[in-house]
Motif scaffolding. Structure first.
Motif, PDB file in Angstrom:
ATOM      1  N   ASN A 127       4.964 -35.948  18.529  1.00  0.00           N
ATOM      2  CA  ASN A 127       4.947 -37.390  18.264  1.00  0.00           C
ATOM      3  C   ASN A 127       4.090 -38.122  19.306  1.00  0.00           C
ATOM      4  N   GLY A 128       2.799 -38.057  19.119  1.00  0.00           N
ATOM      5  CA  GLY A 128       1.867 -38.635  20.087  1.00  0.00           C
ATOM      6  C   GLY A 128       1.501 -37.584  21.120  1.00  0.00           C
ATOM      7  N   SER A 129       0.293 -37.755  21.716  1.00  0.00           N
ATOM      8  CA  SER A 129      -0.073 -36.756  22.731  1.00  0.00           C
ATOM      9  C   SER A 129       0.808 -36.905  23.964  1.00  0.00           C
ATOM     10  N   ASN A 130       1.447 -38.065  24.130  1.00  0.00           N
ATOM     11  CA  ASN A 130       2.423 -38.185  25.225  1.00  0.00           C
ATOM     12  C   ASN A 130       3.510 -37.118  25.101  1.00  0.00           C
ATOM     13  N   GLU A 131       3.999 -36.907  23.871  1.00  0.00           N
ATOM     14  CA  GLU A 131       5.048 -35.895  23.707  1.00  0.00           C
ATOM     15  C   GLU A 131       4.488 -34.489  23.903  1.00  0.00           C
ATOM     16  N   THR A 137      -6.177 -42.702  36.870  1.00  0.00           N
ATOM     17  CA  THR A 137      -6.207 -41.961  35.617  1.00  0.00           C
ATOM     18  C   THR A 137      -5.054 -42.443  34.746  1.00  0.00           C
ATOM     19  N   TYR A 138      -4.781 -41.765  33.659  1.00  0.00           N
ATOM     20  CA  TYR A 138      -3.789 -42.254  32.692  1.00  0.00           C
ATOM     21  C   TYR A 138      -2.421 -42.425  33.358  1.00  0.00           C
ATOM     22  N   SER A 139      -1.885 -43.630  33.201  1.00  0.00           N
ATOM     23  CA  SER A 139      -0.679 -44.001  33.967  1.00  0.00           C
ATOM     24  C   SER A 139       0.571 -43.225  33.558  1.00  0.00           C
ATOM     25  N   MET A 140       0.527 -42.543  32.421  1.00  0.00           N
ATOM     26  CA  MET A 140       1.720 -41.800  31.997  1.00  0.00           C
ATOM     27  C   MET A 140       1.889 -40.468  32.735  1.00  0.00           C
ATOM     28  N   TYR A 141       0.821 -39.931  33.355  1.00  0.00           N
ATOM     29  CA  TYR A 141       0.962 -38.603  33.978  1.00  0.00           C
ATOM     30  C   TYR A 141       2.092 -38.580  35.020  1.00  0.00           C
ATOM     31  N   PRO A 142       2.108 -39.535  35.973  1.00  0.00           N
ATOM     32  CA  PRO A 142       3.212 -39.497  36.947  1.00  0.00           C
ATOM     33  C   PRO A 142       4.580 -39.732  36.303  1.00  0.00           C
ATOM     34  N   LEU A 192      -6.762 -33.201  33.641  1.00  0.00           N
ATOM     35  CA  LEU A 192      -8.129 -33.711  33.669  1.00  0.00           C
ATOM     36  C   LEU A 192      -8.254 -34.623  32.455  1.00  0.00           C
ATOM     37  N   CYS A 193      -8.509 -35.883  32.694  1.00  0.00           N
ATOM     38  CA  CYS A 193      -8.573 -36.841  31.593  1.00  0.00           C
ATOM     39  C   CYS A 193     -10.045 -37.101  31.282  1.00  0.00           C
ATOM     40  N   SER A 194     -10.489 -36.731  30.071  1.00  0.00           N
ATOM     41  CA  SER A 194     -11.907 -36.830  29.754  1.00  0.00           C
ATOM     42  C   SER A 194     -12.136 -37.243  28.302  1.00  0.00           C
ATOM     43  N   GLU A 201      -8.239 -35.182  25.930  1.00  0.00           N
ATOM     44  CA  GLU A 201      -9.395 -35.746  25.216  1.00  0.00           C
ATOM     45  C   GLU A 201      -8.938 -36.756  24.165  1.00  0.00           C
ATOM     46  N   ALA A 202      -8.047 -37.668  24.564  1.00  0.00           N
ATOM     47  CA  ALA A 202      -7.510 -38.645  23.608  1.00  0.00           C
ATOM     48  C   ALA A 202      -8.620 -39.462  22.927  1.00  0.00           C
ATOM     49  N   TYR A 203      -9.724 -39.670  23.637  1.00  0.00           N
ATOM     50  CA  TYR A 203     -10.790 -40.545  23.121  1.00  0.00           C
ATOM     51  C   TYR A 203     -12.043 -39.771  22.698  1.00  0.00           C
ATOM     52  N   ARG A 243      -5.426 -33.818  22.108  1.00  0.00           N
ATOM     53  CA  ARG A 243      -6.082 -34.859  21.303  1.00  0.00           C
ATOM     54  C   ARG A 243      -5.010 -35.752  20.687  1.00  0.00           C
ATOM     55  N   THR A 244      -5.434 -36.822  20.040  1.00  0.00           N
ATOM     56  CA  THR A 244      -4.474 -37.696  19.376  1.00  0.00           C
ATOM     57  C   THR A 244      -5.082 -38.318  18.123  1.00  0.00           C
ATOM     58  N   MET A 245      -4.220 -38.693  17.187  1.00  0.00           N
ATOM     59  CA  MET A 245      -4.683 -39.470  16.034  1.00  0.00           C
ATOM     60  C   MET A 245      -4.476 -40.969  16.270  1.00  0.00           C
ATOM     61  N   SER A 246      -4.035 -41.330  17.491  1.00  0.00           N
ATOM     62  CA  SER A 246      -3.754 -42.746  17.792  1.00  0.00           C
ATOM     63  C   SER A 246      -4.995 -43.598  17.926  1.00  0.00           C
ATOM     64  N   LYS A 247      -6.123 -42.978  18.234  1.00  0.00           N
ATOM     65  CA  LYS A 247      -7.311 -43.771  18.572  1.00  0.00           C
ATOM     66  C   LYS A 247      -8.329 -43.726  17.429  1.00  0.00           C
TER      67      LYS A 247
HETATM   68  C1  LIG Z   1      -5.773 -40.716  28.191  1.00  0.00           C
HETATM   69  C2  LIG Z   1      -4.648 -40.872  27.225  1.00  0.00           C
HETATM   70  N1  LIG Z   1      -3.942 -39.797  26.883  1.00  0.00           N
HETATM   71  C3  LIG Z   1      -2.915 -39.880  26.028  1.00  0.00           C
HETATM   72  C4  LIG Z   1      -2.552 -41.082  25.475  1.00  0.00           C
HETATM   73  C5  LIG Z   1      -1.353 -41.132  24.590  1.00  0.00           C
HETATM   74  O1  LIG Z   1      -1.640 -41.346  23.301  1.00  0.00           O
HETATM   75  P1  LIG Z   1      -0.597 -41.040  22.133  1.00  0.00           P
HETATM   76  O2  LIG Z   1       0.728 -40.683  22.726  1.00  0.00           O
HETATM   77  O3  LIG Z   1      -0.562 -42.295  21.347  1.00  0.00           O
HETATM   78  O4  LIG Z   1      -1.194 -39.893  21.394  1.00  0.00           O
HETATM   79  C6  LIG Z   1      -3.263 -42.249  25.796  1.00  0.00           C
HETATM   80  C7  LIG Z   1      -2.886 -43.543  25.221  1.00  0.00           C
HETATM   81  O5  LIG Z   1      -3.385 -44.589  25.517  1.00  0.00           O
HETATM   82  C8  LIG Z   1      -4.337 -42.133  26.709  1.00  0.00           C
HETATM   83  O6  LIG Z   1      -5.045 -43.203  27.087  1.00  0.00           O
END
Ligand SMILES: Cc1ncc(COP(=O)(O)O)c(C=O)c1O
Length: 373
Positions: free
Chosen positions: A94-98, A120-125, A165-167, A199-201, A226-230
């Protein structure tokens, strides 16, 4: 917030969660929302209809649990990504976060560490904290670049169990060269680090930017998320995925919740994948608006970072908070990512982008930085 923290602290909360703040990008009811890197172009009508039809077709079977292995979706995702990938190498949640959380559940955890390279992406920590994984902060150069040599040295010194690595990187928007990924992977041999390339983007990248998917053969510890969110405009549907060695996927089966991907999510994602042509046409238009923002910000004397994503990070502001507030007063919300002199803006529709650029130019002119337009 302080009251909330005090109340939390009276609970028998895990010690390592005390004092932590939840993810909290503002969700304000503002006409022009350019703050969380969503796809601003909406879901094309043809895709909306395909999704409604697909969801209707699974509705009568919702009394049953969904396909736990989401085989059809993994097959479609493998076909979409190409690179000779097979469904056994694909996984989704459910999202690349999960997806990222599951990777930490399997390969991080108490007594283990994950290395990221802020900003970098604030969710990592936060994901690290939630899974009891120590979060190690690597360093970048002053211009936020991360070279192969520097990244590899830090991995060797810190010996993490997981590397992020966020790219392209969020919030700076710039993609990493594959030399960085290769060097980090090699350097992670000693600590057997699982190297995640987020590679979310990816779909917004310039034509000459290569995906780390090309590096998967022969690298068992490499994971590309990857994600389908973007690009697929489905942030509300929650579908993220990864490609990796089949044994990595087997490891994630140990931590996923049973039936974690609903039949509705699977049907929605499949319908969008089948209609990706119209979605990818929108991606081209978003890239056009992004490039327009970069050019216009340069003209205004600001310093936009090179962007492979659907957003632009820019520096050179004297008072970013004042500009942020001035934009908000005009109905445009962008993101203050807390980096001095900087803001981040998502590429909008042509109308939204014009509104942002026009208001920004007025605000800079009011500061005496530009002739009044
Ligand atoms: C770098 C990066 N990774 C992952 C995500 C998470 O995306 P999602 O959980 O919607 O797939 C985001 C969302 O902004 C992001 O910027």
């Amino acid at each position: 917030m302080d009251d909330q923290l005090a109340r939390l602290n009276r609970l028998p909360l895990r010690d390592d969660l005390r004092g932590q703040h939840p993810y909290g990008a503002p969700q304000l009811d503002v006409p022009i929302q350019l703050n969380v890197n969503e796809n601003t172009h909406g879901v094309p009508e043809e895709v909306q209809e395909a999704i409604v039809d697909a969801v209707r077709s699974v509705a009568s079977g919702l009394n049953r649990y969904p396909d736990r292995e989401f085989t059809q979706l993994r097959t479609a995702l493998a076909e979409y990504l190409g690179h000779g990938l097979v469904p056994e190498q694909l996984w989704a949640a459910n999202g690349s976060n999960e997806v990222l959380q599951q990777i930490l559940q399997a390969f991080g955890g108490p007594g283990r560490s994950a290395l990221g390279f802020p900003p970098t992406y604030s969710m990592y920590p936060l994901l690290a904290a939630g899974t009891g994984t120590a979060y190690l902060k690597g360093v970048r150069a002053d211009d936020f670049e991360l070279t192969a040599g520097s990244a590899a040295r830090q991995v060797r010194d810190l010996a993490p169990n997981v590397v992020f690595l966020c790219s392209p990187n969020n919030p700076t928007g710039t993609a990493l060269g594959l030399d960085v990924v290769e060097a980090v992977y090699e350097a992670g041999e000693a600590s057997q680090a699982v190297v995640i390339v987020d590679e979310a983007y990816a779909e917004f990248a310039h034509a000459d930017t290569e995906s780390a998917l090309a590096l998967l053969p022969g690298r068992t510890r490499l994971v590309v998320t990857r994600t389908m969110s973007k690009a697929f405009a489905l942030a509300g549907a929650r579908l993220g995925y990864l490609a990796a060695a089949p044994e990595v996927v087997d490891a994630l089966r140990l931590v996923r919740l049973p039936y974690h991907l609903s039949a509705i999510t699977q049907a929605t994602a499949l319908a969008a994948l089948r209609h990706r042509e119209s979605l990818m046409a929108e991606v081209e238009e978003i890239k056009h608006q992004r490039d327009r923002i970069v050019k216009e910000l340069e003209r205004m004397g600001l310093e936009p970072a090179s962007s492979d994503s659907n957003f632009v990070f820019f520096s050179g502001l004297e008072d970013p908070q004042r500009i942020w507030k001035g934009l908000l007063d005009a109905g445009v919300i962008v993101r203050d990512v807390g980096i001095p002199g900087s803001l981040r803006v998502t590429a909008g529709t042509a109308y939204e982008t014009t509104a942002f650029l026009t208001r920004l130019e007025e605000l800079l002119a009011a500061e005496g930085r530009l002739p009044v337009a």
